[in-house]
Design a protein around this motif. Structure first.
Motif, short mmCIF file in Angstrom:
data_model
loop_
_atom_site.label_atom_id
_atom_site.label_comp_id
_atom_site.label_asym_id
_atom_site.label_seq_id
_atom_site.Cartn_x
_atom_site.Cartn_y
_atom_site.Cartn_z
N ASN A 221 0.77 -1.33 -0.19
CA ASN A 221 0.07 0.06 0.21
C ASN A 221 0.78 1.22 -0.07
O ASN A 221 0.31 2.29 0.10
CB ASN A 221 -0.81 -0.15 1.14
N ILE A 222 2.27 1.10 0.06
CA ILE A 222 2.98 2.37 -0.03
C ILE A 222 3.07 3.01 -1.39
O ILE A 222 2.74 4.33 -1.30
CB ILE A 222 4.47 1.86 0.61
N PRO A 223 3.26 2.35 -2.41
CA PRO A 223 3.54 3.09 -3.69
C PRO A 223 2.23 3.50 -4.43
O PRO A 223 2.06 4.48 -5.23
CB PRO A 223 4.42 2.32 -4.33
N SER A 224 1.01 2.76 -4.37
CA SER A 224 0.02 3.04 -5.16
C SER A 224 -1.21 2.15 -4.62
O SER A 224 -1.11 1.12 -4.28
CB SER A 224 0.32 2.50 -6.83
N GLN A 225 -2.47 2.76 -4.80
CA GLN A 225 -3.66 2.12 -4.33
C GLN A 225 -4.33 1.56 -5.58
O GLN A 225 -5.49 1.06 -5.59
CB GLN A 225 -4.63 3.46 -3.64
N ASP B 41 4.33 11.42 -1.89
CA ASP B 41 4.39 12.60 -1.34
C ASP B 41 5.33 12.82 -0.10
O ASP B 41 6.03 13.74 0.02
CB ASP B 41 3.07 13.08 -0.59
N SER B 42 5.73 11.40 0.47
CA SER B 42 6.61 11.75 1.61
C SER B 42 8.15 12.13 1.09
O SER B 42 9.04 12.42 1.72
CB SER B 42 6.75 10.44 2.43
N LEU B 43 8.41 12.04 -0.08
CA LEU B 43 9.68 12.24 -0.71
C LEU B 43 9.83 13.89 -1.06
O LEU B 43 11.06 14.13 -1.29
CB LEU B 43 10.11 11.58 -1.92
N ASP B 44 8.77 14.52 -1.15
CA ASP B 44 8.68 15.95 -1.67
C ASP B 44 9.67 16.59 -0.81
O ASP B 44 9.59 16.73 0.75
CB ASP B 44 7.32 16.39 -1.33
N ILE B 45 10.78 17.33 -1.30
CA ILE B 45 11.62 18.14 -0.45
C ILE B 45 10.99 19.32 0.32
O ILE B 45 11.66 19.75 1.64
CB ILE B 45 12.81 18.80 -1.25
N GLN C 15 7.90 10.91 8.75
CA GLN C 15 7.64 9.67 9.52
C GLN C 15 6.92 8.50 8.51
O GLN C 15 7.38 7.35 8.56
CB GLN C 15 6.44 9.84 10.72
N LYS C 16 6.18 9.00 7.48
CA LYS C 16 5.87 7.93 6.58
C LYS C 16 7.06 7.55 5.61
O LYS C 16 7.17 6.58 5.41
CB LYS C 16 4.81 8.68 5.55
#
Length: 406
Positions: A153-157, A322-326, A376-377
């Motif tokens: 469930n991390i990369p895509s729903q 989204d969690s990789l967004d700087i 945290q994600k």
């Protein structure tokens, strides 16, 4: 279609460009970043999509000052004066301003503008599992998620609805018949195009009378240069120009961690081979999509690209995951990377294209407050993947020690 125009919302791309994606029912959008669906290839031909009611409504909305929800990524960036001019809409309007006259002439005459530009994903076939990618664009990612429930469930729903093959030969033939004469540029993404037979078929079938005026662009990992007897060099020679954008996304020490499945040795060998082909009109450049897992490596990425004898272009991640967004970085880390990037920008040897793209990354990073929940994600994301990787986050990014504890 309305003949009036509101340049505060007008975007040239829905009037000249189509983008074929892998999501859902093989959707077609006006732009690779847009969620504004104008059709799908399960139920419509490409020609029907281009003239569909959804496509016409989108064009009318943009002409009349409305902001379609599917284009929200651009509107969000433009809502802040600091980032107004780095949205794709602004950049597209500048880059493709030479299309304006023909488009508005067509609108005044009640005609549907001609397709001048297209971006295709022929399939999601790919041998890499890059950390900023997902199952929608990589069969390797999809297989990995299916086999490992913790990361499913991390990369895509959309995991269970993703088609591997997006286009077929019949659709390509119809596209070339309808738009081969009007098309001025063609972008191909993946998946990995150089693994996909339909990419070679497209190049082979493109009418010679039109190939001489077509500018080709391809995003690739450049992990291979041949497929089933096709002569890639010969196929590329047909076209006016060909820009090959090679994703690197890491320095020489972090490349294989971030681009899982990649090999620096293979990359170096294939870059050298293409350089030695000396194809007229062909240019190679490296691309780095800046995110939290490589912003600390910018200097090393510049050095790696230089060692490959490739000019480097930076872009930024504005979307999944989204969690990789700087922009999520805590202030302490933003301040540190701002200082490092500004120091790099003072280097007079830095090519202008590299400098301007890196400056856009900096502006983007500083355009929003941080989001601790996304950090945290990201921690969970990296820990989940590290359980399957030979390289580990802490080994590759010692300079990010303490990030999770902010």
């Amino acid at each position: 279609m309305s003949s009036s125009k509101n340049l505060k919302t007008f975007c040239i791309f829905p009037f000249v460009h189509m983008s074929v994606k892998a999501h859902g029912n093989r959707t077609v959008t006006p732009c690779w970043r847009s969620f504004e669906i104008i059709g799908n290839l399960q139920e419509q031909s490409l020609q029907e999509v281009w003239s569909s009611p959804a496509a016409q409504k989108l064009r009318n909305d943009l002409l009349s000052g409305k902001q379609p929800k599917g284009c929200q990524r651009c509107w969000n960036i433009e809502n802040q004066s600091e980032t107004l001019n780095i949205s794709l809409r602004h950049r597209y309007n500048k880059r493709y301003s030479h299309f304006f006259s023909d488009v508005f002439d067509d609108i005044k005459q009640g005609k549907i503008p001609k397709v001048k530009s297209a971006e295709f994903r022929f399939s999601t076939l790919c041998n890499f599992r890059c950390l900023h990618c997902h199952p929608s664009n990589s069969t390797t990612w999809k297989k990995f998620c299916q086999e490992n429930p913790r990361v499913k469930n991390i990369p895509s729903q959309y995991l269970d609805s993703i088609p591997i093959q997006i286009l077929d030969k019949e659709q390509i033939d119809q596209f070339l018949k309808s738009y081969g004469e009007s098309l001025e540029e063609f972008w191909v993404c993946g998946g990995e195009p150089l693994m996909e037979p339909l990419y070679y078929y497209f190049l082979d079938q493109y009418p010679p009378s039109s190939a001489g005026k077509l500018n080709l662009y391809m995003s690739t990992n450049l992990s291979r240069l041949s497929l089933k007897g096709w002569d890639l060099k010969k196929l590329w020679l047909k076209f006016k120009s060909h820009t090959i954008r090679v994703g690197i996304d890491g320095d020489i020490d972090s490349y294989e961690y971030f681009r899982v499945g990649g090999s620096t040795t293979t990359l170096e060998k294939n870059v050298e081979t293409v350089h030695n082909w000396k194809i007229p009109g062909l240019s190679l450049e490296s691309v780095c999509t800046v995110n939290i897992l490589n912003i600390s490596k910018i200097r090393g990425i510049l050095s790696f690209s230089e060692s490959l004898d490739l000019p480097l272009v930076f872009t930024f991640l504005n979307g999944h995951p989204d969690s990789l967004d700087i922009r999520n970085l805590p202030k302490k880390w933003k301040n540190q990377f701002e200082t490092e990037i500004k120091a790099l920008l003072t280097n007079q040897r830095l090519p202008e294209k590299t400098r301007s793209s890196l400056n856009r990354v900096l502006v983007f990073m500083l355009s929003r407050e941080d989001d601790p929940s996304e950090i945290q994600k990201l921690k969970y994301y990296c820990e989940s993947l590290d359980s399957h990787n030979s390289l580990k986050f802490n080994e590759v990014y010692p300079e990010l020690d303490g990030l999770w504890g902010q």
